[in-house]
Design a protein around this motif. Structure first.
Motif, PDB file in Angstrom:
ATOM      1  N   PRO A 163       0.829  -1.216   0.000  1.00  0.00           N
ATOM      2  CA  PRO A 163       0.000   0.000   0.000  1.00  0.00           C
ATOM      3  C   PRO A 163       0.855   1.255   0.000  1.00  0.00           C
ATOM      4  O   PRO A 163       0.523   2.257  -0.629  1.00  0.00           O
ATOM      5  CB  PRO A 163      -0.811  -0.119   1.300  1.00  0.00           C
ATOM      6  N   ILE A 164       1.971   1.208   0.708  1.00  0.00           N
ATOM      7  CA  ILE A 164       2.896   2.330   0.755  1.00  0.00           C
ATOM      8  C   ILE A 164       4.057   1.988  -0.162  1.00  0.00           C
ATOM      9  O   ILE A 164       4.837   1.084   0.125  1.00  0.00           O
ATOM     10  CB  ILE A 164       3.397   2.604   2.183  1.00  0.00           C
ATOM     11  N   SER A 165       4.160   2.687  -1.261  1.00  0.00           N
ATOM     12  CA  SER A 165       5.142   2.328  -2.264  1.00  0.00           C
ATOM     13  C   SER A 165       6.551   2.705  -1.843  1.00  0.00           C
ATOM     14  O   SER A 165       6.789   3.740  -1.232  1.00  0.00           O
ATOM     15  CB  SER A 165       4.820   3.040  -3.581  1.00  0.00           C
ATOM     16  N   LEU A 166       7.508   1.821  -2.201  1.00  0.00           N
ATOM     17  CA  LEU A 166       8.911   2.167  -2.022  1.00  0.00           C
ATOM     18  C   LEU A 166       9.411   3.008  -3.186  1.00  0.00           C
ATOM     19  O   LEU A 166      10.505   3.538  -3.127  1.00  0.00           O
ATOM     20  CB  LEU A 166       9.747   0.886  -1.911  1.00  0.00           C
ATOM     21  N   GLY A 167       8.601   3.083  -4.239  1.00  0.00           N
ATOM     22  CA  GLY A 167       9.019   3.872  -5.394  1.00  0.00           C
ATOM     23  C   GLY A 167       8.588   5.312  -5.227  1.00  0.00           C
ATOM     24  O   GLY A 167       7.754   5.829  -5.948  1.00  0.00           O
ATOM     25  N   ARG A 168       9.173   6.012  -4.262  1.00  0.00           N
ATOM     26  CA  ARG A 168       8.742   7.366  -3.941  1.00  0.00           C
ATOM     27  C   ARG A 168       9.321   8.416  -4.877  1.00  0.00           C
ATOM     28  O   ARG A 168       8.847   9.542  -4.901  1.00  0.00           O
ATOM     29  CB  ARG A 168       9.139   7.712  -2.503  1.00  0.00           C
ATOM     30  N   ALA A 169      10.373   8.073  -5.611  1.00  0.00           N
ATOM     31  CA  ALA A 169      11.052   9.084  -6.423  1.00  0.00           C
ATOM     32  C   ALA A 169      10.078   9.758  -7.373  1.00  0.00           C
ATOM     33  O   ALA A 169       9.425   9.116  -8.177  1.00  0.00           O
ATOM     34  CB  ALA A 169      12.176   8.431  -7.226  1.00  0.00           C
ATOM     35  N   GLY A 170       9.996  11.060  -7.270  1.00  0.00           N
ATOM     36  CA  GLY A 170       9.185  11.832  -8.195  1.00  0.00           C
ATOM     37  C   GLY A 170       7.698  11.858  -7.903  1.00  0.00           C
ATOM     38  O   GLY A 170       6.951  12.472  -8.635  1.00  0.00           O
ATOM     39  N   THR A 171       7.237  11.217  -6.822  1.00  0.00           N
ATOM     40  CA  THR A 171       5.798  11.115  -6.616  1.00  0.00           C
ATOM     41  C   THR A 171       5.153  12.465  -6.345  1.00  0.00           C
ATOM     42  O   THR A 171       3.950  12.598  -6.500  1.00  0.00           O
ATOM     43  CB  THR A 171       5.477  10.166  -5.446  1.00  0.00           C
ATOM     44  N   HIS A 172       5.930  13.450  -5.911  1.00  0.00           N
ATOM     45  CA  HIS A 172       5.354  14.764  -5.633  1.00  0.00           C
ATOM     46  C   HIS A 172       5.731  15.784  -6.709  1.00  0.00           C
ATOM     47  O   HIS A 172       5.482  16.968  -6.545  1.00  0.00           O
ATOM     48  CB  HIS A 172       5.806  15.250  -4.259  1.00  0.00           C
ATOM     49  N   MET A 173       6.344  15.321  -7.796  1.00  0.00           N
ATOM     50  CA  MET A 173       6.728  16.229  -8.864  1.00  0.00           C
ATOM     51  C   MET A 173       5.622  16.262  -9.918  1.00  0.00           C
ATOM     52  O   MET A 173       5.272  15.223 -10.482  1.00  0.00           O
ATOM     53  CB  MET A 173       8.041  15.778  -9.514  1.00  0.00           C
ATOM     54  N   PRO A 174       5.079  17.417 -10.221  1.00  0.00           N
ATOM     55  CA  PRO A 174       4.000  17.517 -11.225  1.00  0.00           C
ATOM     56  C   PRO A 174       4.575  17.492 -12.637  1.00  0.00           C
ATOM     57  O   PRO A 174       4.586  18.502 -13.342  1.00  0.00           O
ATOM     58  CB  PRO A 174       3.356  18.860 -10.884  1.00  0.00           C
ATOM     59  N   LEU A 175       5.046  16.328 -13.068  1.00  0.00           N
ATOM     60  CA  LEU A 175       5.729  16.223 -14.353  1.00  0.00           C
ATOM     61  C   LEU A 175       4.807  16.475 -15.541  1.00  0.00           C
ATOM     62  O   LEU A 175       5.279  16.665 -16.656  1.00  0.00           O
ATOM     63  CB  LEU A 175       6.373  14.843 -14.493  1.00  0.00           C
ATOM     64  N   HIS A 176       3.502  16.454 -15.305  1.00  0.00           N
ATOM     65  CA  HIS A 176       2.546  16.670 -16.396  1.00  0.00           C
ATOM     66  C   HIS A 176       2.233  18.144 -16.607  1.00  0.00           C
ATOM     67  O   HIS A 176       1.429  18.467 -17.494  1.00  0.00           O
ATOM     68  CB  HIS A 176       1.253  15.914 -16.107  1.00  0.00           C
ATOM     69  N   LEU A 177       2.877  19.023 -15.829  1.00  0.00           N
ATOM     70  CA  LEU A 177       2.574  20.451 -15.932  1.00  0.00           C
ATOM     71  C   LEU A 177       3.742  21.216 -16.566  1.00  0.00           C
ATOM     72  O   LEU A 177       4.891  21.074 -16.133  1.00  0.00           O
ATOM     73  CB  LEU A 177       2.296  21.042 -14.544  1.00  0.00           C
ATOM     74  N   PRO A 178       3.482  22.049 -17.569  1.00  0.00           N
ATOM     75  CA  PRO A 178       4.555  22.847 -18.163  1.00  0.00           C
ATOM     76  C   PRO A 178       5.268  23.730 -17.145  1.00  0.00           C
ATOM     77  O   PRO A 178       6.476  23.970 -17.269  1.00  0.00           O
ATOM     78  CB  PRO A 178       3.817  23.696 -19.209  1.00  0.00           C
ATOM     79  N   SER A 179       4.556  24.218 -16.141  1.00  0.00           N
ATOM     80  CA  SER A 179       5.167  25.110 -15.149  1.00  0.00           C
ATOM     81  C   SER A 179       6.321  24.437 -14.422  1.00  0.00           C
ATOM     82  O   SER A 179       7.322  25.088 -14.080  1.00  0.00           O
ATOM     83  CB  SER A 179       4.113  25.579 -14.141  1.00  0.00           C
TER      84      SER A 179
END
Length: 257
Positions: free
Chosen positions: A37-53
């Motif tokens: 349930p809690i992923s170890l793949g945390r890298a980038g999970t809070h980065m809004p990569l889908h946003l041009p900004s």
């Protein structure tokens, strides 16, 4: 971090990969992220990569000579491998960023070729650079992809992505990926390919593409490149009853042209 601040010039020895950027390490991350349930793949999970900004902030200080390769891939080596997988013809590199892949593919004979990215900052930084035209275009926007086709003379044989889809997957933003497929499919030539590079195996990546019910549109294939250091995943545009609903046609190192 998904994006490493160190930069490398085209064809120079790349910077060290972030921890998640290897087939071996990614396989461990993928194993746990699909089971806990809690992923170890945390890298980038809070980065809004889908946003041009987000990318405008990343690229705001880049100049025409600055480069960055997803996971530290060497652009020239990748282009040489893609010659074994793709037909040479009108090619659009989507999510091009500051990669040298488009330039390397142009040198390898993939022409005409255009590069596209939705970040105004990186598009502006490429002005005055020799090579292929660099367009401001969002890979999820059908009109933008049609504009890329028009820039190529009215046909697209290949869409190539060196890290856009892989980044969205890693950042847990896979809901964006079907929009890329939907935008690219109408403008691809029949038999054309959307090919993307990834450190994630097909068993984990294919379900993220949401190909269920897409029979007659795409045929999925996958293989390895760079001596097994990275995977390529390919979506072949098919028509009528030729499609396999996204099922993988065959495993192998390289797909037939």
């Amino acid at each position: 971090l998904i994006f490493c601040s160190r930069r490398n010039k085209y064809h120079h020895i790349p910077h060290s990969r972030p921890p998640s950027m290897s087939v071996t390490t990614r396989s461990v991350i993928d194993f746990f992220r699909h089971r806990l349930p809690i992923s170890l793949g945390r890298a980038g999970t809070h980065m809004p990569l889908h946003l041009p900004s987000h990318w405008n902030a990343v690229y705001k200080d880049f100049s025409p000579g600055d480069g960055h390769e997803w996971g530290g891939m060497i652009a020239g080596d990748v282009a040489s491998e893609l010659e074994k997988v793709l037909k040479k013809g009108p090619t659009c590199v989507i999510g091009a960023g500051a990669s040298g892949l488009g330039m390397a593919m142009l040198e390898a004979g993939f022409e005409p070729l255009v590069e596209a990215d939705f970040s105004e900052a990186i598009v502006s930084s490429r002005e005055g650079r020799k090579g292929a035209p660099y367009l401001l275009a969002d890979a999820t926007d059908p009109e933008d992809m049609a504009a890329c086709r028009d820039a190529l003379g009215g046909a697209v044989e290949n869409f190539v992505d060196k890290g856009l889809i892989d980044g969205l997957y890693l950042a847990k933003q896979s809901h964006v990926i079907p929009s890329i497929l939907e935008a690219c499919h109408p403008v691809l030539n029949p038999g054309g390919r959307l090919l993307f590079l990834s450190y994630t195996h097909a068993r984990y990546m294919e379900p993220e593409l949401s190909l269920e019910g897409e029979s007659g549109k795409w045929e999925f294939d996958s293989g390895t490149a760079l001596g097994g250091e990275v995977y390529w995943h390919s979506l072949l545009k098919v028509t009528g009853l030729e499609g396999n609903g996204g099922r993988r046609r065959r495993p192998g190192k390289f797909a037939p042209k």
